[in-house]
Each structure stands twice: as structure tokens, then as C-alpha cells.
Design an enzyme around this catalytic site. Structure first.
Site, PDB file in Angstrom:
ATOM      1  N   VAL A 118       0.923  -1.252   0.153  1.00  0.00           N
ATOM      2  CA  VAL A 118      -0.115   0.075  -0.088  1.00  0.00           C
ATOM      3  C   VAL A 118       0.850   1.186  -0.075  1.00  0.00           C
ATOM      4  CG1 VAL A 118      -1.837   1.380   1.221  1.00  0.00           C
ATOM      5  CG2 VAL A 118      -1.692  -1.274   1.222  1.00  0.00           C
ATOM      6  N   PRO A 119       1.105   1.730  -1.137  1.00  0.00           N
ATOM      7  CA  PRO A 119       2.212   2.884  -1.527  1.00  0.00           C
ATOM      8  C   PRO A 119       2.138   4.099  -0.658  1.00  0.00           C
ATOM      9  CG  PRO A 119       0.582   2.815  -3.191  1.00  0.00           C
ATOM     10  CD  PRO A 119       0.162   1.734  -2.227  1.00  0.00           C
ATOM     11  N   CYS A 120       2.106   3.958   0.620  1.00  0.00           N
ATOM     12  CA  CYS A 120       2.099   5.438   1.375  1.00  0.00           C
ATOM     13  C   CYS A 120       3.378   6.193   1.137  1.00  0.00           C
ATOM     14  CB  CYS A 120       2.038   5.121   2.888  1.00  0.00           C
ATOM     15  SG  CYS A 120       3.460   4.020   3.734  1.00  0.00           S
ATOM     16  N   HIS A 121       4.270   5.572   0.677  1.00  0.00           N
ATOM     17  CA  HIS A 121       5.685   6.394   0.275  1.00  0.00           C
ATOM     18  C   HIS A 121       5.265   7.479  -0.930  1.00  0.00           C
ATOM     19  CE1 HIS A 121       5.784   2.756  -2.312  1.00  0.00           C
ATOM     20  NE2 HIS A 121       6.127   3.546  -3.315  1.00  0.00           N
TER      21      HIS A 121
END
Length: 156
Positions: A118-121
Site C-alpha cells: 500500500v504505497p504510502c511512500h
């Protein structure tokens, strides 16, 4: 609940999950690696390795993160951020329908249990700055550079 630890360019990734899906992926600076990855986690480990090799842009995994309904709503929206792009916390709040919820959205983003998957970056400050990342800003920068490498300038 099954666990596995795999080596990545950014540290040891600990995967937790079962037949209901991947519950968490977190990064650690050190730890022992898993000799044999449980069958429920093999696909996730393979996809993470392919991502780090630059061969995978979208994960296709059964996910089962644990959190509040609001957190899950934010995490679901994070999955819509395409590889190689970023969005701001403010824009993410707007996309979720409440610009004033920016602090709650940022908090949910910071509690994302599925590192990289889950690409919170891909969420940055409105001014383009690298702000807040549970895995450390050096990892956030590395991941964004992996997904959007600098273009080689032509000498001619």
C-alpha cells in the site's frame, strides 16, 4: 498467523499473514531471515522481490490489513496512486471528500501496515517535500527514486 522475513535493499521485511491475506509488511534494520517461506506468504515475497528488481509495478495480492474503517478507506485510496507518481496529503484528503481531514488522513497514512504494498511512500507534502514516513525518509526517497529514476541528460 504466519510470518516470514526476507532481505530487501532497504532492510529486512517482515511479512505477516495467512490464507485470509497479507496483514502486514514492515521493515526492520536487522533480524534473522526466514529459511523457508510459508506457502501463504510466498507470493507476497516473490512480488516484493520483483518490485525491488524493477520488474513489478502493481502488486496483485490478497490483503487483510487490520484498522479502523477510516484507516481502511485511506489505505484503499493509497492503492489508487500509480507507480512512479506522487500525491500530497492535501490532495489525498480532497480525494477522500474532506479537505479538513488532512491530519486524520496523514495519521492513517502513517499507520499503514502494508509497507510498499500500500504505497504510502507516494504521499508527499503540498510543496513537494518528503514529509513523514514510518520507515524513515531515506527509505521514502529511495523508493521514489526506484519508481521514478532521474532521466539521463543528453550530451548532444
Amino acid at each position: 498467523m504466519k510470518k516470514a522475513r526476507i532481505n530487501t535493499p532497504l532492510g529486512i521485511a517482515e511479512l505477516t499473514g495467512d490464507s485470509d491475506g497479507l496483514i502486514s509488511v514492515k521493515v526492520m534494520d536487522e533480524g534473522s531471515l526466514t529459511e523457508e517461506i510459508p506457502s501463504d506468504l510466498k507470493n507476497a515475497a516473490e512480488q516484493l522481490n520483483a518490485y525491488f528488481d524493477g520488474d513489478l509495478y502493481d502488486f496483485n495480492l490478497k490483503l487483510n490489513p487490520q484498522g479502523t474503517d477510516f484507516q481502511k478507506k485511506v489505505w484503499k485510496k493509497l492503492l489508487e496512486i500509480p507507480y512512479g507518481t506522487t500525491t500530497s496529503y492535501l490532495q489525498l484528503s480532497r480525494d477522500l471528500g474532506d479537505e479538513k481531514a488532512i491530519r486524520a488522513v496523514a495519521s492513517a497514512n502513517g499507520k499503514n501496515p502494508l509497507w510498499i504494498i500500500v504505497p504510502c511512500h507516494r504521499v508527499i507534502g503540498s510543496d513537494g517535500s518528503l514529509t513523514g514516513y514510518a520507515g524513515g525518509l531515506h527509505r521514502k526517497k529511495w523508493l521514489l527514486d526506484l519508481e521514478n529514476p532521474p532521466k539521463q541528460q543528453s550530451l548532444f
